[in-house]
Scaffold this motif. Sequence first.
Motif, PDB file in Angstrom:
ATOM      1  N   VAL A   1      -4.556   7.584   4.395  1.00 58.08           N
ATOM      2  CA  VAL A   1      -4.767   7.852   5.816  1.00 58.08           C
ATOM      3  C   VAL A   1      -3.474   8.372   6.444  1.00 58.08           C
ATOM      4  O   VAL A   1      -3.513   9.161   7.375  1.00 58.08           O
ATOM      5  CB  VAL A   1      -5.295   6.602   6.554  1.00 58.08           C
ATOM      6  N   LEU A   2      -2.338   7.965   5.907  1.00 58.81           N
ATOM      7  CA  LEU A   2      -1.044   8.437   6.393  1.00 58.81           C
ATOM      8  C   LEU A   2      -0.494   9.557   5.509  1.00 58.81           C
ATOM      9  O   LEU A   2      -0.255  10.661   5.971  1.00 58.81           O
ATOM     10  CB  LEU A   2      -0.044   7.276   6.448  1.00 58.81           C
ATOM     11  N   THR A   3      -0.335   9.266   4.216  1.00 54.86           N
ATOM     12  CA  THR A   3       0.335  10.221   3.334  1.00 54.86           C
ATOM     13  C   THR A   3      -0.542  11.403   2.931  1.00 54.86           C
ATOM     14  O   THR A   3      -0.025  12.384   2.419  1.00 54.86           O
ATOM     15  CB  THR A   3       0.870   9.520   2.077  1.00 54.86           C
TER      16      THR A   3
ATOM     17  N   TYR B   1       0.828  -1.201   0.000  1.00 54.48           N
ATOM     18  CA  TYR B   1       0.000   0.000   0.000  1.00 54.48           C
ATOM     19  C   TYR B   1       0.864   1.253   0.000  1.00 54.48           C
ATOM     20  O   TYR B   1       0.369   2.343  -0.262  1.00 54.48           O
ATOM     21  CB  TYR B   1      -0.925   0.002   1.218  1.00 54.48           C
ATOM     22  N   PHE B   2       2.144   1.092   0.324  1.00 53.03           N
ATOM     23  CA  PHE B   2       3.105   2.195   0.335  1.00 53.03           C
ATOM     24  C   PHE B   2       4.368   1.756  -0.382  1.00 53.03           C
ATOM     25  O   PHE B   2       4.694   0.584  -0.402  1.00 53.03           O
ATOM     26  CB  PHE B   2       3.487   2.577   1.776  1.00 53.03           C
ATOM     27  N   TRP B   3       5.082   2.739  -0.964  1.00 51.72           N
ATOM     28  CA  TRP B   3       6.388   2.440  -1.555  1.00 51.72           C
ATOM     29  C   TRP B   3       7.191   3.716  -1.636  1.00 51.72           C
ATOM     30  O   TRP B   3       6.683   4.806  -1.347  1.00 51.72           O
ATOM     31  CB  TRP B   3       6.234   1.788  -2.927  1.00 51.72           C
ATOM     32  N   ARG B   4       8.436   3.589  -2.028  1.00 48.08           N
ATOM     33  CA  ARG B   4       9.309   4.756  -2.191  1.00 48.08           C
ATOM     34  C   ARG B   4       8.730   5.676  -3.264  1.00 48.08           C
ATOM     35  O   ARG B   4       8.234   5.218  -4.282  1.00 48.08           O
ATOM     36  CB  ARG B   4      10.698   4.323  -2.640  1.00 48.08           C
ATOM     37  N   SER B   5       8.818   6.952  -3.027  1.00 47.83           N
ATOM     38  CA  SER B   5       8.353   7.883  -4.043  1.00 47.83           C
ATOM     39  C   SER B   5       9.369   7.928  -5.180  1.00 47.83           C
ATOM     40  O   SER B   5      10.546   7.622  -4.984  1.00 47.83           O
ATOM     41  CB  SER B   5       8.136   9.276  -3.453  1.00 47.83           C
TER      42      SER B   5
ATOM     43  N   ASP C   1       9.526  10.779   1.111  1.00 50.23           N
ATOM     44  CA  ASP C   1      10.190   9.575   0.607  1.00 50.23           C
ATOM     45  C   ASP C   1       9.255   8.395   0.415  1.00 50.23           C
ATOM     46  O   ASP C   1       9.588   7.447  -0.277  1.00 50.23           O
ATOM     47  CB  ASP C   1      11.307   9.161   1.574  1.00 50.23           C
ATOM     48  N   ILE C   2       8.080   8.439   1.041  1.00 47.85           N
ATOM     49  CA  ILE C   2       7.121   7.330   0.971  1.00 47.85           C
ATOM     50  C   ILE C   2       5.795   7.858   0.423  1.00 47.85           C
ATOM     51  O   ILE C   2       5.315   8.904   0.867  1.00 47.85           O
ATOM     52  CB  ILE C   2       6.877   6.714   2.370  1.00 47.85           C
TER      53      ILE C   2
END
Length: 90
Positions: A66-68, A33-37, A56-57
Amino acid sequence: MKAGNSKAKGSSFEREIAKFFTNWLTGQSKEYYFWRSPSSGAVSTISQANGEISGDIIALKPEGGVLTGKWSVEIKTGYPIVLFINILKV
């Protein structure tokens, strides 16, 4: 990874944290659901059209927002231990 290659160590640590966030949000270790930008966050500085990409994420799926969607996540490694409150930037 070559010893002393801080860029490679940073990239590896970013992947590790992205996987951690996926597990934290979903309880699973795959289907990230997340990765390096892209370019480790540099994309947002290239064009204003990329304003939604910061840090960075990034979230790969809407649920990750919900986080980013509220926080820009910067990943640092290799620094001395500091108090969490001292590194927050509002």
